[in-house]
Design a protein around this motif. Structure first.
Motif, PDB file in Angstrom:
ATOM      1  N   HIS A  42     -11.639  -0.883   2.718  1.00  0.00           N
ATOM      2  CA  HIS A  42     -10.516  -0.365   1.926  1.00  0.00           C
ATOM      3  C   HIS A  42     -11.002   0.025   0.526  1.00  0.00           C
ATOM      4  O   HIS A  42     -10.607  -0.588  -0.474  1.00  0.00           O
ATOM      5  N   PRO A  43     -11.853   1.036   0.416  1.00  0.00           N
ATOM      6  CA  PRO A  43     -12.449   1.368  -0.885  1.00  0.00           C
ATOM      7  C   PRO A  43     -11.437   1.767  -1.950  1.00  0.00           C
ATOM      8  O   PRO A  43     -11.606   1.425  -3.123  1.00  0.00           O
ATOM      9  N   ALA A  44     -10.387   2.477  -1.571  1.00  0.00           N
ATOM     10  CA  ALA A  44      -9.397   2.900  -2.574  1.00  0.00           C
ATOM     11  C   ALA A  44      -8.640   1.704  -3.131  1.00  0.00           C
ATOM     12  O   ALA A  44      -8.431   1.587  -4.350  1.00  0.00           O
ATOM     13  N   ALA A  45      -8.231   0.786  -2.259  1.00  0.00           N
ATOM     14  CA  ALA A  45      -7.518  -0.416  -2.718  1.00  0.00           C
ATOM     15  C   ALA A  45      -8.439  -1.281  -3.559  1.00  0.00           C
ATOM     16  O   ALA A  45      -8.008  -1.860  -4.574  1.00  0.00           O
ATOM     17  N   ASN A  46      -9.695  -1.374  -3.179  1.00  0.00           N
ATOM     18  CA  ASN A  46     -10.646  -2.162  -3.960  1.00  0.00           C
ATOM     19  C   ASN A  46     -10.867  -1.552  -5.335  1.00  0.00           C
ATOM     20  O   ASN A  46     -10.960  -2.268  -6.335  1.00  0.00           O
ATOM     21  N   ALA A  47     -10.954  -0.224  -5.397  1.00  0.00           N
ATOM     22  CA  ALA A  47     -11.122   0.449  -6.689  1.00  0.00           C
ATOM     23  C   ALA A  47      -9.915   0.190  -7.591  1.00  0.00           C
ATOM     24  O   ALA A  47     -10.064  -0.031  -8.804  1.00  0.00           O
ATOM     25  N   ALA A  48      -8.722   0.196  -7.003  1.00  0.00           N
ATOM     26  CA  ALA A  48      -7.509  -0.085  -7.788  1.00  0.00           C
ATOM     27  C   ALA A  48      -7.515  -1.525  -8.291  1.00  0.00           C
ATOM     28  O   ALA A  48      -7.166  -1.788  -9.454  1.00  0.00           O
ATOM     29  N   ASN A  49      -7.918  -2.456  -7.442  1.00  0.00           N
ATOM     30  CA  ASN A  49      -8.006  -3.854  -7.870  1.00  0.00           C
ATOM     31  C   ASN A  49      -9.018  -4.023  -8.996  1.00  0.00           C
ATOM     32  O   ASN A  49      -8.784  -4.757  -9.966  1.00  0.00           O
ATOM     33  N   THR A  50     -10.163  -3.354  -8.860  1.00  0.00           N
ATOM     34  CA  THR A  50     -11.203  -3.460  -9.885  1.00  0.00           C
ATOM     35  C   THR A  50     -10.707  -2.918 -11.218  1.00  0.00           C
ATOM     36  O   THR A  50     -10.969  -3.512 -12.277  1.00  0.00           O
ATOM     37  N   GLN A  51      -9.962  -1.826 -11.174  1.00  0.00           N
ATOM     38  CA  GLN A  51      -9.409  -1.292 -12.419  1.00  0.00           C
ATOM     39  C   GLN A  51      -8.399  -2.264 -13.023  1.00  0.00           C
ATOM     40  O   GLN A  51      -8.362  -2.441 -14.254  1.00  0.00           O
ATOM     41  N   ASP A  52      -7.608  -2.917 -12.183  1.00  0.00           N
ATOM     42  CA  ASP A  52      -6.683  -3.949 -12.684  1.00  0.00           C
ATOM     43  C   ASP A  52      -7.464  -5.032 -13.437  1.00  0.00           C
ATOM     44  O   ASP A  52      -7.044  -5.491 -14.517  1.00  0.00           O
ATOM     45  N   LEU A  53      -8.587  -5.447 -12.875  1.00  0.00           N
ATOM     46  CA  LEU A  53      -9.395  -6.500 -13.497  1.00  0.00           C
ATOM     47  C   LEU A  53      -9.987  -6.030 -14.826  1.00  0.00           C
ATOM     48  O   LEU A  53     -10.007  -6.785 -15.800  1.00  0.00           O
ATOM     49  N   PHE A  54     -10.454  -4.806 -14.867  1.00  0.00           N
ATOM     50  CA  PHE A  54     -10.975  -4.270 -16.128  1.00  0.00           C
ATOM     51  C   PHE A  54      -9.869  -4.206 -17.184  1.00  0.00           C
ATOM     52  O   PHE A  54     -10.104  -4.483 -18.369  1.00  0.00           O
ATOM     53  N   ASP A  55      -8.658  -3.841 -16.763  1.00  0.00           N
ATOM     54  CA  ASP A  55      -7.522  -3.784 -17.697  1.00  0.00           C
ATOM     55  C   ASP A  55      -7.190  -5.182 -18.229  1.00  0.00           C
ATOM     56  O   ASP A  55      -6.909  -5.349 -19.423  1.00  0.00           O
ATOM     57  N   LEU A  56      -7.217  -6.175 -17.349  1.00  0.00           N
ATOM     58  CA  LEU A  56      -6.969  -7.549 -17.782  1.00  0.00           C
ATOM     59  C   LEU A  56      -8.041  -8.014 -18.766  1.00  0.00           C
ATOM     60  O   LEU A  56      -7.735  -8.693 -19.754  1.00  0.00           O
ATOM     61  N   PHE A  57      -9.280  -7.647 -18.498  1.00  0.00           N
ATOM     62  CA  PHE A  57     -10.366  -8.000 -19.422  1.00  0.00           C
ATOM     63  C   PHE A  57     -10.159  -7.323 -20.778  1.00  0.00           C
ATOM     64  O   PHE A  57     -10.264  -7.976 -21.831  1.00  0.00           O
TER      65      PHE A  57
END
Length: 330
Positions: free
Chosen positions: A271-286
């Motif tokens: 699920h590369p698209a969902a993973n990319a969205a999750n990763t962006q969420d994490l960068f935003d939280l950071f």
């Protein structure tokens, strides 16, 4: 370039630092000059032949890196030479350069120090996928995190707090629990000194736990499952205790509870698209200061075995990172 090589399964001490050819950059890949390498529990299992994967010899362990893009493949448009990136390598990360599929690389936030970036992806992506996608953790629910002082456990504490849960951190020492308190845990349990189930009953005044984040396994798994609330969710993340528990299925039937496996690497590939969205969420939280990764120890490349043993012996508080150029990781 220098790389840490495993030539046969065996003790971690058999690893050697050797000269190795720079990997070729494929058409869909980026070649990265590595600045930091995350050390993870499976790294030690892999070189001992105890992991589910078995790469061809010789191989270099290491599944996450951070660094600077040196070259991009002919088909790559999302990256350019000079970009700061974080990447999931699968294997091969214990080296001064790695070639990675561009789909597994992400532009790192500018404010993220190298030592933080090198150990960021696997722990936070695993914890976020577990809590968000598998458990569907909701604000106001109670989250129990086992192994709360380790890398993935501490990430789960931070993310659970950021998602609005009441976080109960359980760990094996006071200093690990102090870290968890700083990461947002509201309640602390030292399971080296007290019975986990009894402590949960007292802490939660008889109410069950909605979600259990479990990277430990062993006897703690059954104790935590017996402590689930109606409709509770148990997340099987790993087995750092070395014991894969055998759980009576009636424990789930009686409370309409469930247990889900968490295998972020395979999910991310599917699920590369969902993973990319999750990763962006994490960068935003950071970037918003809502998660603050903790790196407790750094090692040079020629002490990779020491770094792995530090994690295997459960001495790690947060993340352990290898710095190939032996700088401070800023």
């Amino acid at each position: 370039m220098k790389a840490v090589l495993c030539r046969s399964f065996g003790p971690v001490e058999q690893l050697s630092v050797e000269d190795a050819p720079t990997p070729l950059c494929g058409a869909d890949q980026v070649l990265i000059d590595v600045r930091a390498i995350g050390v993870n529990f499976p790294d030690g299992l892999l070189v001992q032949g105890k992991y589910q994967a078995a790469p061809a010899f010789p191989f270099s362990p290491g599944s996450e890196v951070a660094g600077v893009v040196r070259l991009v493949g002919a088909n790559v448009r999302a990256f350019a030479a000079g970009d700061r990136v974080i990447a999931f390598t699968g294997n091969g990360g214990y080296a001064e350069r790695v070639a990675v599929d561009a789909a597994r690389a992400f532009k790192a936030p500018e404010a993220m120090a190298w030592k933080v970036a090198g150990g960021f992806l696997i722990t936070y992506a695993t914890a976020y996928h577990a809590l968000k996608d598998q458990a569907r953790l909701r604000s106001g629910e109670t989250l129990l995190v086992l192994g709360a002082g380790g890398g993935v456990g501490l990430a789960a504490v931070e993310l659970g707090a950021a998602m609005g849960a009441r976080v109960v951190a359980a760990a094996s020492s006071g200093d690990k629990l102090a870290l968890a308190r700083g990461a947002g845990a509201q309640d602390l349990i030292d399971y080296s000194k007290t019975d986990l189930r009894a402590a949960l009953k007292e802490t939660l005044q008889g109410r069950g736990v909605d979600v259990v984040f479990d990277p430990v396994g062993g006897a703690l798994s059954e104790a935590s499952i017996r402590s689930l609330a109606w409709g509770g969710r148990h997340l099987a993340v790993g087995f750092a205790s070395g014991e894969i528990p055998k759980i009576p299925l009636n424990l789930f039937l009686l409370k309409e509870a469930s247990s889900s496996g968490v295998f972020w690497g395979a999910w991310a590939k599917a699920h590369p698209a969902a993973n990319a969205a999750n990763t962006q969420d994490l960068f935003d939280l950071f970037s918003a200061g809502k998660i603050k990764p903790h790196v407790s120890a750094t090692f040079p490349l020629d002490r990779a075995a020491d770094a792995i043993n530090h994690v295997l012996s459960r001495k790690a508080h947060g993340k352990v990172v290898i710095l190939p150029d032996n700088r401070d990781g800023a």
